[in-house]
Design an enzyme around this catalytic site. Structure first.
Site, PDB file in Angstrom:
ATOM      1  N   LYS A  77      44.641  45.759  22.958  1.00  0.00           N
ATOM      2  CA  LYS A  77      43.329  46.242  23.911  1.00  0.00           C
ATOM      3  C   LYS A  77      43.088  47.621  23.321  1.00  0.00           C
ATOM      4  O   LYS A  77      43.930  48.526  23.112  1.00  0.00           O
ATOM      5  CB  LYS A  77      43.835  46.283  25.349  1.00  0.00           C
ATOM      6  CG  LYS A  77      42.631  46.570  26.211  1.00  0.00           C
ATOM      7  CD  LYS A  77      43.095  46.657  27.758  1.00  0.00           C
ATOM      8  CE  LYS A  77      41.761  46.867  28.591  1.00  0.00           C
ATOM      9  NZ  LYS A  77      42.273  47.003  30.049  1.00  0.00           N
ATOM     10  N   SER A 152      39.443  43.953  33.319  1.00  0.00           N
ATOM     11  CA  SER A 152      38.849  44.387  32.090  1.00  0.00           C
ATOM     12  C   SER A 152      39.339  44.170  30.763  1.00  0.00           C
ATOM     13  O   SER A 152      38.892  44.311  29.913  1.00  0.00           O
ATOM     14  CB  SER A 152      38.836  46.251  32.172  1.00  0.00           C
ATOM     15  OG  SER A 152      40.187  46.227  31.896  1.00  0.00           O
ATOM     16  N   SER A 176      43.610  44.287  35.686  1.00  0.00           N
ATOM     17  CA  SER A 176      43.041  44.066  34.664  1.00  0.00           C
ATOM     18  C   SER A 176      43.718  43.154  33.541  1.00  0.00           C
ATOM     19  O   SER A 176      43.140  42.684  32.470  1.00  0.00           O
ATOM     20  CB  SER A 176      42.569  45.465  33.899  1.00  0.00           C
ATOM     21  OG  SER A 176      41.264  45.891  34.639  1.00  0.00           O
TER      22      SER A 176
END
Lengths: 475, 486
Positions: A77, A152, A176
Site C-alpha cells: 500500500k 482505503s 481499511s
C-alpha cells in the site's frame, strides 16, 4: 498448472523447482493485462522487482535459504514507506517524495525473500472506504470493474483479487483492510494493536492504525502476519511479545469453541443477502462443533461517532507536517504562512480537508471535553463490554461490511453513507483487538461477501483457526 | 536590525517602584536543555552548533512514517533534576501541543501537559528563602528560523531559512511558583537553579548558548493585598543582568499603569536589552489554542520506585546542603558559605580544615584570595600547611597571600615557595630593635600613637614593612607597638 498461493510459490522457489524470476514474470504479465483497467497500482516497481527476484534465485543457487516468502510477489500500500521508491499516500501533497528508509514491515518482507512489485492505490491518506478519494484516480473491483474495491486499501485488495500478487500489505485504521478484502473476495487481517510495527507507516490515526496482510488464502495471511509481526524497538507502541504462532494452529478445527454473533452488527443496516451469508457461516461453524450464540454489545452503536472523533483528531495533528517547508508539494507565495496555506489547499483533497477540519474542531478549546474526551470514554466503555463478552465467547462474528461492493460514484457525494461502510469494522480499532475478513460466498449481485471474525487482544491463534474452518467449509 | 514589536501605549515615567507601597510578584519558567548524547525522541546527536541541518534524522525533519522513541538518558536527567528540586517524581504522559511554525517540523511539539514527570518541589536560595516549584516537565526543543531580508522579521522577509539541529533536543521546563518578590530574588533563584542543574549533570547551564532560557512572569499589587495582580510574561531574557532589569522595568510599567487609573492587561512582552524596556508581543486574547491531546505514538512513562530510588542514591550533594555543611562544620557566614560553594571551594576548605588548618583563616582565603578558577585544584594538604605557617607567625598575611597565589598557579610546597621568596620568619627580637629605632627617630608620631591617634599606626607598620621588605607580619608589629605604648 502450479498453485498460485504464497506458501506454494515459496516452497517451489526454495526447492529450486521454479525460479523467483519466472514467478515474477508470470505476475507482471497478469498485471500488464488487467492493470490498465483496474488501476490497482500507483507505481509499478518492475526493475526493483527483477533485481530482487534475481537475488533470491542467486541465493537458492548458492544453497542459501532466502526465507519463508522466497520469490513471493507482494504489493505494498502506497502509505507504507519504501526506501528510494516514491510513497505518495495517493496525495498530491507528497508528490515526488521518496523516503530514505523502508518501513519495518517492508524490511521484514524483504528479509523473508518477498519481491515487491509495486505500490498500491488508496484513498488519500487512507481516508475513505472506496479508493475513490485517490488523487490519482479510483481503483476498480476485479470481480466487477463497475464497482468499487472498497477502501482505503482498495489497491492492495484488488491486486490480490486480480492475481497481481498472491499477498499484499494494507493498513487498517477503521476497517481499511477488512472492508476492501470483503468487497473483493479475499482474506484481510487487522492484527492486535502493537503486534505489527507502525514505523514507516504514514500515520493517519496513530492509536488506531495497524498494518496487515491481504491474501487469497487464510494460510497465506497467517504466514505474512507472522513475517511482518513481532516487537520493533522503533515503535514505542509495539508490544514486547512476538507475534503469536498462528500457522501451526490452522488445522485445529473449532470443536468446543464458543462463537458469538453480534446482534447490533447483523440487524438493521445490513442487507439481507449479507446477513444470510453471515448466518451460513455461523451454521458452518456450528456444524464443525462450535457452540454459536447471539451476543449483544450495546455500546457498538456509539462506535462510529467515537471513531470519527478520535481518528480525525489524531489525523488533524498527524497531517499538520505537510506544509511545503521540507518535502513534497510547495505552492510558492509571498510569505511562509501563505505558502503553507496554499500548499495545503492545493495538496489535499476534499475528504482529507473535511477530516482535518472535523479533528481540529474536536480538539479545540471548549469542545475537547464534549468531543475528544467523550470519545475516549466510549473507547473505555467498548473495551469493558468486549472484555465481558469474551468471558462467555472465544470469537465474535459479524458482517465485515453491511453491503457488498457498490458502484463507483454511488456514495461519493454522501460522506455519512460512506462512513457507515465502516460500522462493523471500526470497533476493533477502537479497542485494539484483532479482526479479519474471510470471503464467504456471494450476495444477490454475485459480489463477494466477507464475514468478520473478531477476537480479544492477541487472540489471533483462535481467530485464524475459525477462519481456516470457514475456508474449509466452502470447499 | 532586531525585531521591534509595536510600542506599548504607556511608557513608564518612574524608574523605580516604591517598595513600601507596592509588592512585585515574580514567577519564573526556566527551560533547560538536558545534556544528553542524543535527542529526546531520536538518535540524532544533541550537539550545540555545527553546520546547519547536520544533526538531523527522519524524526527531526518530521518525515512521514517516522516515530518517536523516548530517550532513557533524558528521563534519568529529568528525574535527577526533579529529585534535586525536592519534587515528587510520578507516572507521567506526553501530549501534543499543536501549532504551525516552520521551525517545528511536525507542526506539533511533544510535551508533557496534564501529567508532568516532576511536581510539587522547592528550591532553597542562599539566603534561606524557599521557592516553590510547581512542575518540571520534559518536552522537545524547536529548530531555529532565520528570516532573510525585510529587516529580519517573518512578516516581510524575502525568504526564511530553518536549521533543525536544535529541533528535538530534550528540554526540561521548570515552572516556579510566584514566590519571588524582587529582581534580586529572581536573579538569585536562576543562579541557584543553574548551580543545581550543573551539580546534577543535567545541563551545562550556559545562558548565552541557550542551554538555560528564562521566561519571567511579573505582576504588582499594593502591599497587604492578597490577590495577585494581572501578570505579564516577559520573553527574550538572555542573562541574569537582563532578568533584573526586565523585572524592574516591567514592575515600574505596571505600577505606572495602575497609578494612572489604567489596568494591566495580560500580555506576553518582549525584553529589548538595547532599549532597556519591554514591548508587546501578543495579548492573551490573541493567544493560540494549542489543542493538546495525548500523544498516541508514546506510552505512559512510569519510571517506578526502583529507578527513582537508584537516582536518588546517586545524587551528588546539592549546593544548599553544601552551604549548610560549611556553616555547621567551619562556622562560615551565610554569604561567605554561598560564595565559597559557588566557587566550588567547599570541599577544599573542608579537607584543609580536616588536615589541621584554622577554619576561619581557611574560609577567609577562599573568600578573598581564591577567585582564580584553578583554585579548585589546590592541594588541601599544601593549603592547610600554608594556613598553619601563617597562623604560627612564620608568614605574614601579605606573604601568605603571595605564596597562596603561587600554589594555585604552579603548585608546590608552601615552605619551599616561602624560602624562594626569602619569606623567613622574623623573630620578634629583630622587630623589637627596628621598632625601638623607629620610635626614637619619630618622637612626634610616637606621641600621637600613644595619645590614641590610630592614623599613625599605618605609618609605623609601613616603615617596618619597608625595612623588612614585607617579611614582617603587620598584626605582630601592631601588637608590639601597643605593648610599648602601654
Amino acid at each position: 498448472m502450479t498453485a498460485g498461493d504464497a506458501i506454494s510459490i515459496a516452497a517451489s522457489v526454495r526447492s529450486g523447482e521454479r525460479s523467483a524470476t519466472d514467478v515474477l514474470e508470470e505476475h507482471l504479465a497478469r498485471i500488464a493485462e488487467r492493470e490498465p483497467e483496474l488501476h490497482a497500482f500507483n507505481l509499478l516497481t518492475e526493475e526493483h522487482a527483477r533485481a530482487a527476484a534475481t537475488a533470491v534465485d542467486e541465493r537458492v543457487a548458492s544453497g542459501d535459504d532466502p526465507g519463508p516468502l522466497a520469490g513471493v510477489p507482494v504489493a505494498i500500500k502506497d502509505n507504507i514507506c519504501t526506501r528510494g521508491v516514491a510513497t505518495t499516500c495517493s496525495s498530491r501533497i507528497l508528490e515526488g517524495w521518496k523516503p530514505p528508509y523502508d518501513a519495518t514491515v517492508v524490511e521484514r518482507l524483504a528479509a523473508a525473500g518477498a519481491v515487491m512489485v509495486g505500490k498500491t492505490n488508496l484513498d488519500e491518506f487512507a481516508m475513505g472506504s472506496s479508493t475513490e478519494n485517490s488523487a490519482f484516480g479510483p481503483t476498480r473491483n476485479p470481480v466487477d470493474p463497475t464497482r468499487v474495491p472498497g477502501g482505503s486499501s482498495g489497491g492492495s485488495a484488488a491486486a490480490v483479487a486480480a492475481g497481481f500478487a498472491p499477498v499484499s500489505l494494507g493498513s487498517d485504521t477503521g476497517g481499511s483492510i477488512r472492508q476492501p478484502a470483503a468487497l473483493c473476495g479475499v482474506v484481510g487481517v487487522k492484527p492486535t494493536y502493537g503486534t505489527v510495527s507502525r514505523l514507516g507507516l504514514v500515520a493517519f490515526g496513530s492509536s488506531l492504525d495497524q498494518v496487515g496482510p491481504f491474501a487469497a488464502t487464510v494460510a497465506d495471511a497467517a504466514l505474512v502476519s507472522e513475517v511482518i509481526g513481532g516487537h520493533d524497538p522503533g515503535d514505542s507502541t509495539s508490544i514486547a511479545a512476538g507475534f503469536p504462532d498462528v500457522s501451526s494452529r490452522l488445522g485445529d478445527g473449532v470443536a468446543g469453541l464458543r462463537v458469538g454473533v453480534v446482534t447490533e452488527l447483523t440487524g438493521e443496516g445490513t442487507t439481507p443477502d449479507v446477513a444470510a451469508r453471515v448466518r451460513a457461516a455461523a451454521d458452518a461453524l456450528a456444524d464443525a462443533g462450535a457452540t454459536v450464540e447471539e451476543i449483544s454489545l450495546p455500546s457498538v452503536r456509539y462506535g462510529l461517532s467515537a471513531y470519527y472523533l478520535v481518528a480525525t483528531a489524531e489525523a488533524s495533528s498527524n497531517l499538520a507536517r505537510y506544509d511545503g517547508v521540507r518535502y513534497g508539494l510547495r505552492v510558492e507565495a509571498p510569505t511562509t504562512g501563505e505558502m503553507m496555506e496554499l500548499t495545503r489547499t492545493e495538496g489535499f483533497g476534499d475528504e482529507v480537508k473535511r477530516r482535518i477540519m472535523l479533528g481540529t474542531y474536536a480538539l479545540s478549546a471548549g469542545y475537547y471535553d464534549a468531543f475528544y474526551n467523550k470519545a475516549l470514554k466510549v473507547r473505555r466503555l467498548l473495551r469493558n463490554e468486549f472484555d465481558a463478552a469474551y468471558r462467555s465467547v472465544d470469537v465474535l462474528v459479524s458482517p465485515t461490511s453491511p453491503t457488498t461492493a457498490f458502484p463507483l460514484g454511488a456514495r461519493s457525494d454522501d460522506p455519512m453513507t460512506m462512513y457507515l461502510s465502516d460500522v462493523c469494522t471500526i470497533v476493533s480499532n477502537l479497542v485494539g483487538h484483532p479482526a479479519m475478513s474471510v470471503p464467504y460466498g456471494e450476495g444477490d449481485n454475485d459480489m463477494p461477501v466477507g464475514v468478520q471474525l473478531m477476537a480479544p487482544a492477541l487472540g489471533e491463534p483462535t481467530m485464524f483457526r475459525v477462519a481456516a474452518e470457514l475456508e474449509r467449509s466452502l470447499r | 536590525m532586531s525585531p521591534t514589536p509595536p510600542m506599548s501605549p504607556t511608557q513608564p515615567t518612574s524608574t523605580t517602584v516604591d517598595l513600601d507601597v507596592w509588592e512585585i510578584v515574580i514567577g519564573l519558567e526556566v527551560h533547560t536543555e538536558l545534556a544528553t548524547a542524543t535527542k529526546l525522541f531520536s538518535s540524532a546527536p544533541n550537539h550545540f552548533g555545527g553546520e546547519a541541518n547536520t544533526n538531523i534524522d527522519p524524526l527531526t525533519l518530521g518525515l512521514p512514517g517516522s516515530l518517536p522513541v523516548l530517550n532513557e538518558q533524558a528521563v534519568e536527567l529529568a528525574i535527577r533534576v526533579g529529585l534535586a528540586l525536592n519534587c515528587t517524581v510520578q507516572r507521567s504522559t506526553f501530549a501534543r501541543k499543536n501549532y504551525f511554525y516552520p521551525d517545528q517540523s511536525k507542526n506539533y511539539q511533544i510535551s508533557q501537559f496534564d501529567l508532568p514527570i516532576n511536581v510539587d518541589g522547592s528550591l532553597e536560595l542562599p539566603d534561606g528563602k524557599v521557592v516553590g516549584i510547581e512542575r518540571a516537565h520534559l518536552e522537545e526543543d524547536t529548530g531555529k528560523t532565520t528570516h532573510v531580508g525585510g529587516g529580519g522579521r517573518i512578516h516581510d522577509a524575502q525568504h526564511s531559512l530553518v536549521d533543525y539541529n536544535r529541533a528535538g533536543v530534550p528540554l526540561l521546563e521548570i515552572v516556579g511558583r510566584p514566590d519571588l518578590r524582587s529582581a534580586d530574588e529572581a536573579r538569585a533563584y536562576v543562579s541557584e537553579l543553574r548551580s543545581v542543574l550543573v551539580a546534577v549533570g543535567a545541563s551545562d547551564g550556559k545562558m548565552e548558548e541557550g542551554s538555560l532560557r528564562v521566561d519571567c512572569n511579573v505582576s504588582v499589587r499594593r502591599r497587604g493585598e492578597e490577590e495577585f495582580g494581572t501578570r505579564c510574561e516577559i520573553k527574550n531574557i538572555n542573562s541574569l543582568r537582563s532578568l533584573g532589569r526586565a523585572v524592574d522595568y516591567e514592575a515600574a510599567r505596571q505600577v505606572d499603569l495602575i497609578t494612572a487609573g489604567d489596568r494591566v492587561e495580560q500580555q506576553t512582552r518582549h525584553w529589548n536589552e538595547d532599549e532597556g524596556r519591554t514591548t508587546l508581543l501578543r495579548s492573551k486574547e490573541g493567544s493560540d489554542d494549542y489543542r493538546y491531546f495525548p500523544e498516541p505514538d508514546l506510552v505512559v512513562l512510569d519510571p517506578g520506585s526502583e529507578w527513582i530510588e537508584r537516582v536518588r542514591a546517586e545524587l551528588p550533594m546539592l549546593p544548599a546542603d553544601r552551604r549548610h555543611r560549611l556553616v555547621e562544620q567551619c562556622g562560615a557566614g551565610v554569604e561567605q558559605a554561598a560564595l565559597v560553594v559557588e566557587r566550588g571551594l567547599d570541599e577544599l576548605c573542608l579537607a584543609a580544615v580536616a588536615a589541621g588548618a584554622d577554619a576561619t583563616r581557611t574560609l577567609t582565603h577562599a573568600e578573598h584570595n581564591l577567585s582564580d578558577g584553578r583554585s579548585v585544584e589546590l592541594d588541601p594538604g599544601s593549603f592547610a600547611a600554608l594556613v598553619k605557617m601563617e597562623l604560627d607567625g612564620s608568614l605574614s598575611a601579605t606573604q601568605a597571600k603571595t605564596v597562596l597565589a603561587e600554589l594555585v598557579a604552579h603548585g608546590g610546597d608552601p615552605t619551599e615557595i616561602a624560602a624562594v621568596h626569602g619569606f623567613e620568619a622574623m623573630d620578634s627580637s629583630e622587630l623589637d630593635g627596628l621598632i625601638d629605632a623607629l620610635i626614637s627617630n619619630h618622637p612626634d608620631e610616637w606621641q600621637r600613637f600613644c595619645d590614641g591617634d590610630g592614623k599613625v599606626t599605618g605609618f609605623f607598620v609601613g616603615q617596618v614593612m619597608k625595612a623588612t621588605q614585607g617579611k614582617a607580619d603587620g598584626k605582630v608589629v601592631t601588637g608590639l607597638l601597643r605593648d610599648r605604648a602601654g
